[in-house]
Scaffold this active site. Structure first.
Site, PDB file in Angstrom:
ATOM      1  N   GLY A  95       5.943   2.472  -7.510  1.00 20.12           N
ATOM      2  CA  GLY A  95       4.545   2.166  -7.738  1.00 20.12           C
ATOM      3  C   GLY A  95       4.433   0.756  -8.279  1.00 20.12           C
ATOM      4  N   PRO A  96       3.213   0.293  -8.525  1.00 16.17           N
ATOM      5  CA  PRO A  96       3.012  -1.050  -9.061  1.00 16.17           C
ATOM      6  C   PRO A  96       3.269  -1.091 -10.564  1.00 16.17           C
ATOM      7  CG  PRO A  96       0.905   0.041  -8.896  1.00 16.17           C
ATOM      8  CD  PRO A  96       1.929   0.996  -8.320  1.00 16.17           C
ATOM      9  N   PHE A 155       2.452  -0.928 -14.369  1.00 21.33           N
ATOM     10  CA  PHE A 155       1.531  -0.120 -15.177  1.00 21.33           C
ATOM     11  C   PHE A 155       1.149   1.221 -14.529  1.00 21.33           C
ATOM     12  CE2 PHE A 155       0.481  -4.691 -15.697  1.00 21.33           C
ATOM     13  CZ  PHE A 155       1.133  -4.875 -16.901  1.00 21.33           C
ATOM     14  N   SER A 188       8.451   4.016 -15.482  1.00 26.71           N
ATOM     15  CA  SER A 188       9.434   4.209 -16.556  1.00 26.71           C
ATOM     16  C   SER A 188       9.103   5.452 -17.366  1.00 26.71           C
ATOM     17  CB  SER A 188       9.496   2.980 -17.468  1.00 26.71           C
ATOM     18  OG  SER A 188       9.964   1.850 -16.754  1.00 26.71           O
ATOM     19  N   GLU A 243      14.027  -0.068 -13.103  1.00 28.39           N
ATOM     20  CA  GLU A 243      13.803  -1.412 -12.545  1.00 28.39           C
ATOM     21  C   GLU A 243      14.839  -1.739 -11.470  1.00 28.39           C
ATOM     22  OE1 GLU A 243      11.109  -2.801 -13.213  1.00 28.39           O
ATOM     23  OE2 GLU A 243      10.501  -2.141 -15.223  1.00 28.39           O
ATOM     24  N   CYS A 279      -6.881  -0.191 -10.916  1.00 25.85           N
ATOM     25  CA  CYS A 279      -7.233  -1.586 -10.646  1.00 25.85           C
ATOM     26  C   CYS A 279      -8.069  -2.135 -11.800  1.00 25.85           C
ATOM     27  CB  CYS A 279      -8.006  -1.691  -9.331  1.00 25.85           C
ATOM     28  SG  CYS A 279      -8.532  -3.382  -8.944  1.00 25.85           S
TER      29      CYS A 279
END
Length: 202
Positions: free
Chosen positions: A16-17, A19, A23, A100, A156
């Site tokens: 995902g993007p 935020f 994690s 990551e 968003c």
């Protein structure tokens, strides 16, 4: 689920993007494995020292202990018992988490496959797209080979819609397409954006 629904080793990928809680989800799964008294080892890239040097940390502040490594060779050395400086593992873990993963090279893919073939549950978390909305690093190959994929969204910052992109900002302005792909940062450098509001200057 304390145990994964898959028998034997397998790959779980969380993408995902920025935020979106990647994690956080990795920490949740690893914590459940620890509660189930499974042997667990978590790795993170040493380059990501935003919140904690020896733990995977979510933006919300949750943490789980992790070994910071420079590259995939360090992970191999640790798991093979050939890395005294990295607290070499005495026995193969039941569960291996890597956060990551986009910061690791393509050699992570064969390692992940080898671990799964050896019966290890491998949980991988990272960005699927870079700031330009291009496939990021080894993630496409991992996604294609995983038994389980969870794609998370953020919100968003411009319209409140589900966000699938990471907007890089330099002094408050959208980054240029030809800027370096890797720039470790958090709220000071990135926002979550939807497709409509994601901007890359060319």
């Amino acid at each position: 689920m304390l145990k994964s629904p898959y028998s034997g080793g397998h790959l779980e990928v969380i993408v995902g993007p920025m935020f979106s809680g990647k994690s956080e989800e990795l920490i949740r799964r690893v914590t459940r494995a620890l509660i189930a008294r499974q042997r667990v080892q978590v790795f993170k890239p040493a380059v990501d020292d935003r919140y904690h040097e020896s733990a995977v940390a979510s933006h919300a502040g949750r943490t789980v202990g992790a070994l910071a490594v420079g590259d995939v060779a360090d992970i191999r050395a640790h798991l093979s018992g050939e890395a005294p400086l990295l607290q070499a593992s005495a026995e193969m873990p039941d569960v291996i988490g890597i956060d990551e993963v986009q910061f690791f090279g393509p050699e992570l893919v064969p390692l992940a496959l080898e671990l799964a073939d050896a019966g290890v549950r491998v949980i991988l978390a990272g960005l699927d797209l870079d700031f330009r909305a291009e496939p990021f690093g080894c993630m496409p190959d991992l996604l294609a080979r995983a038994e389980s994929v969870e794609k998370l969204t953020a919100i968003c910052t411009q319209c409140g819609a589900p966000a699938t992109r990471s907007q890089r900002l330099i002094s408050g302005e959208p980054a240029r397409f030809d800027d370096p792909v890797v720039l470790v940062g958090a709220l000071e450098s990135y926002e979550a954006r939807c497709r409509l509001h994601h901007v890359v200057t060319r």
